[in-house]
Design a protein around this motif. Sequence first.
Motif: not given
Length: 328
Positions: A49-53, A59-63
């Motif tokens: 698993t990989f998560t980037a913020v 303002d926040i982007l999460i993917t």
Amino acid sequence: MVCRLNKALYGLKQASCNWFSKFSYAIQKASFTQSKADYSLFTKSKGNTFTAVLIYVHDILITGNNELVIKSFKDFLFQQFHIKDLGNRKYFLGIEGSQSKKGIFISLRKYALDILNDVELLGSRRNSFLMKAYLKLNPDDGNPSHDPTKYRRFVRRLIYLTVTRPNLVYSVQILSQFMQNPQKTHWEVALRVLRFIKGNPDQGLFFPSFNNPTLKAYCDSDWADCETTRRLITGFCVFLGNSLISNKTKKQTIVARSFIEAEYRAMAASCLEITWIWHILEDLKVSQSQPTSLFCDNQAALHIAKNPIFHEHTKYIEIDCHIVREKL
């Protein structure tokens, strides 16, 4: 009397720093790692698993590649802060985005239409090209503009529009040189750029889903084309596969003594950008299995990069030579 703040109130100059410190501390407690290349990027890798913020002010982007992990992280943020989940990304900092199986498309269509509306050009005719060939602008062309503030505001907005419109970068770079004392001639050129934008306001960048994640870059430079300062203008663009991910056009602070030097300094600027992107890709777990290709159209500059010996006529570009040769 000295007042000590117990809370960083919104709008104070300390507020942004304290907010980012608090957010960084909280997110690192959730096992996220802060990028050294971009402090606003946080990543977490565990198993497959990989998560980037990515954060910009509030303002926040999460993917990521696992929806359960993303949901768990959102629950963590709800416990730490008062946040609002806006769902899938449609707007971020004014940038519109649409996603499909083929890839992601981003543009600043609404932003471009707002600019056209502000200068009352929504009903004007459109232009098929940006600037006339070999157009030379000087600080004292024509008469002073009747509203310099309007010109400055317009150019500042155009600078942001170049985020998704790289074909405007050179023209905007030219217009931004006359912010201090704009003339009517400069304003007329600026209106021509606007009419060009009107022809296709929704133009943007497309990032395909299936792409070869290999970096390549192109660089170029002029030589003494600016009639006022004779300084060189360098430019480069960096592609990840077929996707444009970075580009820049800038007037340098020096006067190049030869066309070779101008081209070589463009290579040096490109090398620094490539190095920074390498670090970003490492944080995003996009490994580069082979060296990055840097394309330059000047054979003399390429020979200087490959030749380990300094000659008398290249001593004045020694520092940039060191940069390119080290990366090579």
